[in-house]
Each structure stands twice: as structure tokens, then as C-alpha cells.
Design a protein around this motif. Sequence first.
Motif, PDB file in Angstrom:
ATOM      1  N   HIS A  52     -65.007  15.645  52.760  1.00  0.00           N
ATOM      2  CA  HIS A  52     -64.196  14.456  52.543  1.00  0.00           C
ATOM      3  C   HIS A  52     -62.848  14.911  51.998  1.00  0.00           C
ATOM      4  CE1 HIS A  52     -68.472  13.155  51.062  1.00  0.00           C
ATOM      5  NE2 HIS A  52     -67.930  12.768  52.337  1.00  0.00           N
ATOM      6  N   GLU A  55     -60.709  14.475  49.245  1.00  0.00           N
ATOM      7  CA  GLU A  55     -60.690  15.407  47.799  1.00  0.00           C
ATOM      8  C   GLU A  55     -60.266  16.970  47.769  1.00  0.00           C
ATOM      9  OE1 GLU A  55     -65.251  12.377  47.574  1.00  0.00           O
ATOM     10  OE2 GLU A  55     -65.240  15.245  48.077  1.00  0.00           O
ATOM     11  N   HIS A 139     -66.010  20.116  47.074  1.00  0.00           N
ATOM     12  CA  HIS A 139     -66.028  18.116  46.464  1.00  0.00           C
ATOM     13  C   HIS A 139     -65.033  18.163  45.430  1.00  0.00           C
ATOM     14  CE1 HIS A 139     -68.340  16.345  50.410  1.00  0.00           C
ATOM     15  NE2 HIS A 139     -68.717  18.369  50.035  1.00  0.00           N
ATOM     16  N   CYS A 140     -64.365  16.340  45.499  1.00  0.00           N
ATOM     17  CA  CYS A 140     -63.758  15.387  44.174  1.00  0.00           C
ATOM     18  C   CYS A 140     -64.701  14.391  43.931  1.00  0.00           C
ATOM     19  CB  CYS A 140     -63.129  15.771  44.399  1.00  0.00           C
ATOM     20  SG  CYS A 140     -62.159  17.644  44.716  1.00  0.00           S
TER      21      CYS A 140
HETATM   22 ZN   LIG Z   1     -67.268  14.577  48.228  1.00  0.00          ZN
END
Ligand SMILES: [Zn+2]
Length: 334
Positions: A52, A55, A139-140
Motif C-alpha cells: 500500500h 503507508e 504496513h501502516c
Molecule cells: Zn496496508
Amino acid sequence: MKKEFKIGPLTAAEGEKVSGYLPIVNAEVEVPITLINGRNEGKTILICGGLHNAEYVGIQSAIELADELDPENVSGNIIVIRLLNRTGFEHRTMSLVYEDGKNINRVFPGSATGTLADQIAYTLEKDIYPFIDFFIDLHCGDGYEGLVPYVYCLGNASDYVVETSRKMADIVQVDYLVVSMLDTEGAYNYAGSLGIPSILIERGCKAVWDQALVEEDKKDVKNILRYLGILGGEVQRTGSIPKEVNPVIYENAPVTGCWYPSFQPGDTFKEGDVIGVIKDYFGNVLFTCYAKQNGIVLYEVISLCIIKDGPMITYGAWDQEIDRHAERSKDVIM
Ligand SMILES: [Zn+2]
């Protein structure tokens, strides 16, 4: 002599680190990766940033890990994807693939003949998954999300995958852990279904990053690498293991409008509490979101804009009695 390590067009000899681009199958896109062929024999792990693209903590952590990890101190091989959704990054989308508007973590297993998100997933399955033993996905919260740091491991896979992914997740220095029961859709979920113990770390949010969060990500990853015998040295970890929150409720927005959450990520609330309201542009309430269980906010939309059928809030079950019990039996590992 240890074998050469090849991924896509890149080859790293024993003790060598090589960086370059991995072409996405059937697409005019290539993504930046680094191969580290350790001096000694051992397992192979994938570390992925930017599945993503908004992120940023995970992306910067992947970039710095690729630069810092020294083949002389590695047993086995490390693949670092520095930035997977490159076109999303370069168009500053909110983590969706620019060309098709898809979320890569909803399309596994991928397809060579689909659109770019499907082709990215297919490239991982074809060019990387057959060669790895473990997978850490960084991720974030997305650009429009607030989030309390936590870690996902796998619950719907072979005993070996479930147990190993839990041990990897327990090393991550965050307060909360979620066991995912999916075995498709997400990159790490699908890897689990192929027999690869995998975890997903969530740290940071709101399309910002800072060095302190990156250092925490890197510390977690290096500790997992040490635990797996891929990086030399002892696991350096203090504090209690993450607390499992279960069940987790994922609420999508039933309507587009302006979103007013009642709580911050990490806040707790009681069943029946109002945890957010969606209003129209005249202030009329379109939807009131009530808590279905005592809960803790794992992540939630923090943008004023909320979109029908998109994410709204995700919360785990929270029980004060369990909480007190967990405090008493605090388990310190390694
Ligand atoms: Zn993510």
C-alpha cells in the motif's frame, strides 16, 4: 561454495547484495528490489514495503533494511521489495493501484491476464513465493486512517504455518495481535496457504512517517530475522508479548458523507456506545455506528470524507477482566 541467488533478472553471488528492478508480468512496470545472498547457508525471507503506497513507515523501513543488512552477517537469503505499488506511489494515490483502482491486498491469487494489481500479485506468486520460507509484510494505516500499532499473524493454514507465524508475531514489539482467518485476498494470507509462515506489521498512519517509527519497524524485523537464524546475533526484545484481540469487527461505511468518529485509535469503549456518525453536508445524520461489543479501536478512517462500502472502523473485542488477567500473567520472552 553457496549457490547463486536469483530472483527475476537479478542474481546475487554468495556474500553479495544486488539491487535492481523486478518486472511485473505482462506490464510496463518494474519495482525496486534488493537481494541479499548471505555468506552462510540458511532460509530465505521476503520483506515487503509499499504494497500500500501511502503507508510510508513500511516503505522507508524496507529501504533502510535493504541498505543496512550486511550479507556477511546473513545465513540464507533476504529479498527486500522496497516499494511494491510503485505507480500508486508515483501518483500519490491512497494506496490503490493507479491504473485500475484496486487494492493489491484484495486480489490474491493474482492473474497474469488481469489488470495491474492482479499482475503484481501474480508476479509475487510466480517469481518470489516459490523461493521463500518466510514473509514479513510492512504496513501502516492508510493516508486516511488512524491506527494503533499491531501485528497480524495467520490462523487458517497448516499447523506449522500457524505456529511459526504466531512466534514471529510475538516478537513484534506492539501491544496488540490479530489472528487473520483469511487464506486468500491478502499477500501474506495467500502466502500462508502456500505453506509460508507470514506476518503483517501495522505501524504508523495518516500518510506521514518519522524516523522513530522506522527504527521500531527495523528493530522488529531484525529480531525476527535473528529468531529465524537468518541474521546473526541474539533477539533483543523487552516487554510483554502482544495481546491477542478476538474477535475483530471490520465495519464498512453504509453511505458516503462526512465522518465523525467518537474515539481515537487505541481507545476502548463499551458495547452500545456510539463509535462514530456519518452526516450529510447539511449536518443531517445519515448513519450512527454503535459498538457491537466492548472494543478497542485498531484503526479507523480519520478523513472527513467517508466512502460507501469502503473502510470505516475496525475494532477488537476488549474485556477489562481479560485485560487485568493479562497484566497479572505478563509473559516476557527472550
Ligand atoms: Zn496496508
